[in-house]
Scaffold this motif. Structure first.
Motif, mmCIF file in Angstrom:
data_model
loop_
_atom_site.group_PDB
_atom_site.id
_atom_site.type_symbol
_atom_site.label_atom_id
_atom_site.label_comp_id
_atom_site.label_asym_id
_atom_site.label_seq_id
_atom_site.Cartn_x
_atom_site.Cartn_y
_atom_site.Cartn_z
ATOM 1 N N UNK A 1 10.132 29.968 -48.535
ATOM 2 C CA UNK A 1 8.866 30.673 -48.541
ATOM 3 C C UNK A 1 8.942 31.870 -47.592
ATOM 4 N N UNK A 2 8.391 32.973 -48.022
ATOM 5 C CA UNK A 2 8.421 34.216 -47.251
ATOM 6 C C UNK A 2 7.432 34.154 -46.093
ATOM 7 N N UNK A 3 7.875 34.567 -44.885
ATOM 8 C CA UNK A 3 6.947 34.584 -43.747
ATOM 9 C C UNK A 3 5.986 35.765 -43.891
ATOM 10 N N UNK A 4 4.783 35.597 -43.342
ATOM 11 C CA UNK A 4 3.817 36.697 -43.439
ATOM 12 C C UNK A 4 4.276 37.904 -42.616
ATOM 13 N N UNK A 5 3.935 39.076 -43.077
ATOM 14 C CA UNK A 5 4.266 40.296 -42.344
ATOM 15 C C UNK A 5 3.338 40.410 -41.131
ATOM 16 N N UNK A 6 3.695 41.287 -40.220
ATOM 17 C CA UNK A 6 2.824 41.530 -39.063
ATOM 18 C C UNK A 6 1.444 41.987 -39.512
ATOM 19 N N UNK A 7 1.404 42.811 -40.560
ATOM 20 C CA UNK A 7 0.121 43.309 -41.054
ATOM 21 C C UNK A 7 -0.735 42.157 -41.596
ATOM 22 N N UNK A 8 -0.113 41.230 -42.301
ATOM 23 C CA UNK A 8 -0.839 40.063 -42.814
ATOM 24 C C UNK A 8 -1.304 39.169 -41.669
ATOM 25 N N UNK A 9 -0.469 39.005 -40.669
ATOM 26 C CA UNK A 9 -0.848 38.201 -39.499
ATOM 27 C C UNK A 9 -2.001 38.860 -38.752
ATOM 28 N N UNK A 10 -1.988 40.190 -38.661
ATOM 29 C CA UNK A 10 -3.087 40.923 -38.025
ATOM 30 C C UNK A 10 -4.396 40.670 -38.768
ATOM 31 N N UNK A 11 -4.375 40.779 -40.089
ATOM 32 C CA UNK A 11 -5.591 40.526 -40.880
ATOM 33 C C UNK A 11 -6.121 39.118 -40.630
ATOM 34 N N UNK A 12 -5.222 38.135 -40.586
ATOM 35 C CA UNK A 12 -5.625 36.746 -40.360
ATOM 36 C C UNK A 12 -6.227 36.562 -38.967
ATOM 37 N N UNK A 13 -5.644 37.198 -37.949
ATOM 38 C CA UNK A 13 -6.170 37.099 -36.585
ATOM 39 C C UNK A 13 -7.573 37.698 -36.492
ATOM 40 N N UNK A 14 -7.739 38.873 -37.071
ATOM 41 C CA UNK A 14 -9.047 39.532 -37.024
ATOM 42 C C UNK A 14 -10.093 38.686 -37.717
ATOM 43 N N UNK A 15 -9.754 38.176 -38.891
ATOM 44 C CA UNK A 15 -10.696 37.339 -39.638
ATOM 45 C C UNK A 15 -10.943 36.011 -38.918
ATOM 46 N N UNK A 16 -9.888 35.368 -38.458
ATOM 47 C CA UNK A 16 -10.009 34.063 -37.816
ATOM 48 C C UNK A 16 -10.805 34.078 -36.521
ATOM 49 N N UNK A 17 -10.754 35.193 -35.806
ATOM 50 C CA UNK A 17 -11.471 35.306 -34.535
ATOM 51 C C UNK A 17 -12.770 36.091 -34.683
ATOM 52 N N UNK A 18 -13.076 36.506 -35.898
ATOM 53 C CA UNK A 18 -14.321 37.221 -36.154
ATOM 54 C C UNK A 18 -14.426 38.545 -35.403
ATOM 55 N N UNK A 19 -13.305 39.243 -35.281
ATOM 56 C CA UNK A 19 -13.293 40.505 -34.551
ATOM 57 C C UNK A 19 -13.712 41.670 -35.439
ATOM 58 N N UNK A 20 -14.323 42.657 -34.834
ATOM 59 C CA UNK A 20 -14.557 43.915 -35.536
ATOM 60 C C UNK A 20 -13.303 44.758 -35.383
ATOM 61 N N UNK A 21 -13.208 45.815 -36.160
ATOM 62 C CA UNK A 21 -12.053 46.713 -36.025
ATOM 63 C C UNK A 21 -12.035 47.342 -34.639
ATOM 64 N N UNK B 1 -2.071 38.620 -29.887
ATOM 65 C CA UNK B 1 -1.926 37.159 -29.878
ATOM 66 C C UNK B 1 -2.056 36.592 -28.470
ATOM 67 N N UNK B 2 -1.474 37.263 -27.490
ATOM 68 C CA UNK B 2 -1.584 36.808 -26.099
ATOM 69 C C UNK B 2 -3.034 36.850 -25.626
ATOM 70 N N UNK B 3 -3.710 37.933 -25.895
ATOM 71 C CA UNK B 3 -5.090 38.087 -25.436
ATOM 72 C C UNK B 3 -6.042 37.119 -26.114
ATOM 73 N N UNK B 4 -5.725 36.731 -27.344
ATOM 74 C CA UNK B 4 -6.586 35.799 -28.078
ATOM 75 C C UNK B 4 -6.194 34.339 -27.853
ATOM 76 N N UNK B 5 -5.148 34.098 -27.069
ATOM 77 C CA UNK B 5 -4.712 32.735 -26.799
ATOM 78 C C UNK B 5 -3.921 32.098 -27.926
ATOM 79 N N UNK B 6 -3.408 32.914 -28.821
ATOM 80 C CA UNK B 6 -2.627 32.418 -29.954
ATOM 81 C C UNK B 6 -1.149 32.274 -29.598
ATOM 82 N N UNK B 7 -0.757 32.814 -28.465
ATOM 83 C CA UNK B 7 0.641 32.788 -28.040
ATOM 84 C C UNK B 7 0.647 32.589 -26.532
ATOM 85 N N UNK B 8 1.608 31.832 -26.063
ATOM 86 C CA UNK B 8 1.750 31.620 -24.612
ATOM 87 C C UNK B 8 2.743 32.625 -24.060
ATOM 88 N N UNK B 9 2.477 33.062 -22.868
ATOM 89 C CA UNK B 9 3.369 33.988 -22.190
ATOM 90 C C UNK B 9 4.609 33.239 -21.722
#
Length: 78
Positions: free
Chosen positions: A1-21, A66-74
């Motif tokens: 299975x193909x991994x999502x692109x950075x652009x697709x991951x960005x869309x998911x983060x924005x939608x998942x966290x309810x962020x505005x542009x 991802x770091x700022x939203x807590x989706x990734x650990x430093x």
């Protein structure tokens, strides 16, 4: 299975966290015009088929969001 692109991951983060542009742009320190437009983010959110507007999302911007939203650990390097 193909991994999502950075652009697709960005869309998911924005939608998942309810962020505005604007919020997403500010978190990544991307430009926001005085009228509230987000030109760089608009290009990252464009579909790849829209060749005139599409730009590939850099790894560093996505990682910062991802770091700022807590989706990734430093990870600290020694």
């Amino acid at each position: 299975m193909k991994s999502p692109t950075n652009n697709e991951r960005l869309r998911a983060l924005i939608q998942g966290h309810g962020l505005t542009r604007r919020e997403a742009s500010e978190l990544m320190r991307l430009s926001v015009t005085s009228s509230g437009r987000t030109p760089a983010l608009d290009k990252y959110l464009s579909k790849q088929t829209d060749a005139g507007n599409f730009r590939r999302m850099p790894d560093a911007y996505l990682e910062l969001l991802e770091l700022k939203l807590g989706e990734r650990r430093l990870r600290r390097f020694k």
